[in-house]
Design a protein around this motif. Structure first.
Motif, short mmCIF file in Angstrom:
data_model
loop_
_atom_site.label_atom_id
_atom_site.label_comp_id
_atom_site.label_asym_id
_atom_site.label_seq_id
_atom_site.Cartn_x
_atom_site.Cartn_y
_atom_site.Cartn_z
N UNK A 32 0.86 -1.20 0.00
CA UNK A 32 -0.03 0.04 -0.10
C UNK A 32 0.92 1.36 -0.15
N UNK A 33 0.82 2.03 -0.95
CA UNK A 33 1.64 3.36 -1.25
C UNK A 33 1.17 4.05 -0.34
N UNK A 34 2.02 5.22 0.27
CA UNK A 34 1.51 6.32 1.34
C UNK A 34 0.31 7.19 0.53
N UNK A 35 -0.60 7.50 1.31
CA UNK A 35 -1.69 8.29 0.77
C UNK A 35 -2.58 7.72 0.23
N UNK A 36 -2.56 6.49 -0.30
CA UNK A 36 -3.76 5.60 -0.89
C UNK A 36 -5.03 5.52 -0.07
N UNK A 37 -6.06 5.47 -0.64
CA UNK A 37 -7.35 5.02 -0.08
C UNK A 37 -7.61 3.62 -0.77
N UNK A 38 -7.31 2.57 0.11
CA UNK A 38 -7.61 1.22 -0.18
C UNK A 38 -8.86 0.74 0.26
N UNK A 39 -9.57 -0.06 -0.38
CA UNK A 39 -10.74 -0.74 -0.03
C UNK A 39 -10.56 -2.18 -0.09
N UNK A 40 -10.83 -3.11 1.12
CA UNK A 40 -10.96 -4.48 1.02
C UNK A 40 -12.29 -4.95 1.03
N UNK A 41 -12.56 -5.71 -0.19
CA UNK A 41 -13.98 -6.23 -0.20
C UNK A 41 -13.97 -7.48 -0.23
N UNK A 42 -15.05 -8.33 -0.27
CA UNK A 42 -15.02 -9.71 -0.50
C UNK A 42 -16.25 -10.31 0.27
N UNK A 197 -2.96 10.92 4.81
CA UNK A 197 -2.98 9.65 5.46
C UNK A 197 -3.30 8.54 4.46
N UNK A 198 -2.81 7.44 4.89
CA UNK A 198 -2.98 6.12 4.21
C UNK A 198 -4.15 5.66 4.89
N UNK A 199 -5.31 5.15 3.95
CA UNK A 199 -6.36 4.51 4.67
C UNK A 199 -6.63 3.29 3.91
N UNK A 214 -8.24 2.38 -4.71
CA UNK A 214 -7.85 0.73 -5.24
C UNK A 214 -8.83 -0.23 -4.37
N UNK A 215 -9.24 -1.02 -5.41
CA UNK A 215 -10.08 -2.02 -4.50
C UNK A 215 -9.53 -3.25 -4.41
N UNK A 216 -9.38 -3.98 -3.45
CA UNK A 216 -9.01 -5.44 -3.34
C UNK A 216 -9.84 -6.43 -2.92
N UNK A 217 -10.11 -7.63 -3.77
CA UNK A 217 -11.04 -8.36 -3.44
C UNK A 217 -10.50 -9.73 -2.60
#
Ligand code: ATP
Ligand code: MG
Lengths: 248, 374
Positions: A32-42, A197-199, A214-217
C-alpha cells in the motif's frame, strides 16, 4: 515518506479451537503506497477483518513478512503492538466503540490520554479535530445523544488523534443509513486525503466504492482480484478546503 | 484517563453507591469500635488518669487501680526523706456495700484522700465541692449513679458497710469500668467505711519536687521498698487497662468485629469495582485496541477506587464527628482520637487499592481483537 506504507508477503493466519485449525488467510501479499485509499472487499468470512487486524497490530500473523511504516511488526511483542497502535494507527470500528459515559470531546481526549498528552493541550487539540469533522457545536454532548452519523464522525476524530499515519476502518458505514454512510465516508476520505493519511477500509457497501483509489477483493483468505475502483480518481470529488494546518 | 475513570464510575450510580457504602460502613464501624474500646480503657484507668501524683506505690501483686491491696502505712517513712520527693500521701481505694433507704444493696468503691491535699479525689462537681468532703461522714457521688443509690438528694444519709455516711457533693462524669459507684471522701472516713485495717492503706501517692529526675526516684523507691510496685501514672494506667482487656477478652471481641468491618468493606468495594469493570468490558477492550497497556488499565481502576476511598472517607469522617458529638455519654464514652481516624483512613485507602486488584486481573485478560471481531 517510504514508497510503501504497508508491505506484506506470504501472510498466513489460522484460528485454533479445540484442536481444529481453521485457516483464514492463505499467502496474502499486499503493498500500500503512502496516501492511498484502499478498499478491502469480499464475501463474509473471507478474512477481511482478520487482515485488517493484522495490519492494525491487533493480531499477529502465523507466518509471513509484514512491514508497516518501516517497522517489522510481525515480530512485535504485545507491548510493542500496543505502542504501535497508540502512535501509528487510527481505528474506526464498525460499531464505533465510543465511550458512552463521555462527551464527544472527552472521547477524543482519551486517545491523547493514552499518548500522555497534557490535559490542556489534548483538550484544545480534540476540539480542533471535532471542528474538522464538523462537530464543533456537539463537543460537549454526551455521545449517546448524538446521531449515528455524528457518532461516526466522533470516531473519526478519535482515530485522527495523535496524527497517525495509517487509518484503518472496518465497515465504517455498516451502522449508518445510505445517505449518512456516504456522507461519513466522504468526510473520512477527504480529511485523510488532505492530511495525507493512508487509509484502508473494509466494506461491503458498493455505494461507496467510488471513493476508493484501489479495491482489493479477498476470497477464501486469498487476494482474488485487484484493480482501480470503478469510478476512481477521475470523477472522485475534489477535496474541500479543509484547514490542514490544524493537524500537527 | 481521569475523565474516563470518573465518568464511568459516576454513570453507574448503583455500583458507586455500593462502593461508597462499603467505605463509609468500614470507616464508621472501625472508628466507633475503636472509640468505644478506648472509652472503656479510659474508664479502666479513670482514677489514675485524674490523679496528679507523679508516682504510684502499690502492693507488689497489684493488678488494677480499682483492686487496691493493703500495704502498711508505716512504710511511707522509708521514702519520705528520699531526695526529689516533695511529699508522699497514703491513698485508699476500697470496697463497700451501700444499703439504700429502700433496703436494696449496692456495691461501691470507697476512695479516700489525704485531707490536706485531697490528691486523687473527686472532680467535676455539680453540687457541693471538694471542701465539703471534709465534713464529718461526707462523701461525694456521681449523678450517673444516683438511681443505684436510690436517687438521693444532697444531705441525705447513706449506710455503707454499716457505717453512716452523708452525701455532701455530686459530680458529673465519674464512672469506671465496673460501673460501681465511686464515693470519694477523706482518708479517715474511707478507712472506716471500707473496713481498711488501721495503719494500712492501698497506695502511696508521690509528688516529686519540680525538676526531679523521676526514673531515678522511681528506682530509689523500689530499692527502699522491694515489697512494692512503683509505677508512673502512665505505667499504672496501662496495667489497669491491660487487666481488663485480657481478663474480659474485650480486646479480642473488639478486634474481631473491627477486622470483620474491614473485611465487609473490602468485599463491598471490591465487588462494586469488579462489577463496574465487568459492565465496561467492551470499553476496556476498545481502550486496549486503541493502544492502552496494563499501566493505563491500572491507573483507571486505581483512580476509581481512589475516588471511592476519598469521597467515602469524607462522608464517613463527617458521620464519625457527629457520633462523637451526639452519641458519646459518660456510660458509653466514644473516644476517637485524630490518630485513630487518620490510621483508619490510611487502612481504607490500602483496602481500596487491594480491592482494585480483582477487576484489574479480569481486564488484563481481555483481548483487543474482540473489538474488531465482535
Ligand atoms: N476469534 C476467532 N476464532 C475462530 N474463528 C474466527 C475468529 N475470528 C474469525 N474467525 C473465522 O475466521 C473467518 C474470517 O473471519 P473475518 O472476521 O476475518 O471475516 P470477514 O471477511 O471480516 O467477514 P465479515 O464480512 O462477515 O465481517 C470466518 O470464518 C470466521 O468465522
Ligand atoms: Mg469483518
Amino acid at each position: 515518506m517510504a514508497d510503501f506504507i504497508v508491505e506484506a508477503a506470504g501472510l498466513c493466519k489460522a484460528y485454533h479451537s479445540d484442536a481444529v485449525s481453521t485457516p483464514v488467510l492463505r499467502d496474502v501479499a499486499l503493498a500500500v503506497p503512502g496516501g492511498e485509499c484502499l478498499f478491502l472487499v469480499g464475501p463474509s468470512g473471507s478474512g477481511k477483518t482478520t487482515l485488517l487486524s493484522i495490519l492494525g497490530c491487533v493480531l499477529s500473523p502465523d507466518s509471513g513478512h509484514i512491514e508497516i511504516l518501516g517497522e517489522n511488526v510481525a515480530g512485535f511483542s504485545p507491548a510493542d503492538q500496543a505502542r504501535f497502535r497508540r502512535e501509528k494507527v487510527g481505528f474506526v470500528f464498525q460499531r464505533f466503540h465510543l465511550f458512552d459515559a463521555l462527551s464527544a470531546v472527552e472521547n477524543v481526549q482519551v486517545a491523547f490520554d493514552l499518548l500522555k498528552w497534557p490535559r490542556v493541550r489534548s483538550r484544545a487539540k480534540s476540539l480542533e479535530l471535532l471542528a474538522l469533522v464538523g462537530l464543533a457545536d456537539k463537543a460537549a454532548s454526551r455521545v449517546t445523544r448524538l446521531s449515528m452519523g455524528q457518532r461516526q464522525r466522533v470516531a473519526l476524530a478519535r482515530a485522527l488523534a495523535g496524527d497517525p499515519a495509517l487509518i484503518l476502518a472496518d465497515e465504517p458505514t455498516a451502522s449508518l443509513d445510505a445517505e449518512s454512510g456516504l456522507n461519513a465516508m466522504r468526510v473520512l476520505k477527504e480529511l485523510c486525503q488532505s492530511l495525507e493519511k493512508t487509509v484502508i477500509v473494509v466494506t461491503h457497501d458498493s455505494r461507496i466504492f467510488d471513493l476508493a483509489d484501489r479495491i482489493l477483493t479477498l476470497a477464501d483468505g486469498r487476494i482474488a482480484g485487484t484493480g482501480p475502483a470503478a469510478g476512481s480518481s477521475a470523477n472522485a470529488p475534489s477535496p474541500p478546503a479543509l484547514n490542514t494546518r490544524l493537524i500537527a | 484517563m481521569y475523565s474516563f475513570a470518573f465518568k464511568t464510575l459516576t454513570s453507574n450510580r448503583g455500583k458507586l453507591l455500593t462502593g461508597l457504602a462499603g467505605v463509609i460502613f468500614s470507616l464508621v464501624l472501625v472508628n466507633v469500635q475503636g472509640g468505644l474500646y478506648l472509652g472503656l480503657m479510659r474508664k479502666a484507668s479513670l482514677l489514675v488518669d485524674h490523679c496528679h501524683a507523679d508516682l504510684w506505690v502499690a502492693h507488689r501483686m497489684i493488678e488494677n487501680v480499682d483492686f487496691g491491696r493493703d500495704i502498711p502505712e508505716i512504710w511511707i517513712n522509708r521514702i519520705r526523706g528520699l531526695p526529689g520527693v516533695e511529699r508522699v500521701e497514703p491513698y485508699i481505694v476500697g470496697k463497700g456495700t451501700a444499703t439504700r433507704p429502700d433496703g436494696g444493696m449496692e456495691d461501691v468503691w470507697v476512695v479516700g484522700s489525704d485531707p490536706a491535699s485531697m490528691l486523687g479525689s473527686a472532680w467535676g462537681f455539680v453540687a457541693g465541692n471538694a471542701g465539703d468532703l471534709h465534713r464529718e461522714y461526707g462523701v461525694s457521688f456521681d449523678e450517673v449513679d444516683a438511681p443505684k443509690l436510690g436517687n438521693p438528694r444532697i444531705g441525705d444519709w447513706l449506710e455503707v458497710n454499716g457505717q453512716r455516711t452523708r452525701l455532701v457533693a455530686r459530680t458529673r462524669g465519674i464512672t469506671g469500668f465496673v460501673t460501681m459507684p465511686y464515693l470519694f471522701t477523706t482518708l479517715e472516713t474511707a478507712r472506716r467505711m471500707a473496713h481498711t485495717p488501721p495503719e494500712y492503706c492501698s497506695f502511696f501517692l508521690v509528688k516529686a519536687q519540680a525538676g526531679a529526675d523521676l526514673p531515678r526516684l522511681q528506682t530509689a523507691i523500689r530499692d527502699r521498698l522491694p515489697e512494692t510496685r512503683v509505677q508512673t501514672p502512665r505505667e499504672f494506667a496501662r496495667l489497669s487497662q491491660d487487666y481488663w482487656t485480657n481478663r474480659t477478652g474485650i480486646g479480642i471481641s473488639f478486634g474481631a468485629s473491627t477486622a470483620l468491618g474491614l473485611l465487609v468493606g473490602l468485599m463491598m468495594v471490591g465487588q462494586s469495582l469488579y462489577a463496574l469493570a465487568l459492565d465496561h468490558q467492551s470499553d476496556f477492550a476498545t481502550l486496549k485496541a486503541l493502544g492502552a497497556e496494563d499501566q493505563h488499565v491500572v491507573s483507571i481502576i486505581f483512580l476509581q477506587s481512589l475516588t471511592i476511598a476519598a469521597s467515602g472517607s469524607l462522608v464517613g469522617l463527617a458521620i464519625i464527628a457527629a457520633i462523637r458529638r451526639f452519641w458519646s455519654s459518660p456510660l458509653a464514652p466514644v473516644e476517637i482520637p485524630p490518630e485513630l481516624m487518620a490510621a483508619t483512613v490510611v487502612v481504607i485507602f490500602v483496602i481500596c487499592t487491594a480491592a482494585s486488584l480483582l477487576p484489574y486481573l479480569r481486564i488484563r485478560r481481555i483481548d483487543p481483537a474482540t473489538v474488531l471481531q465482535g
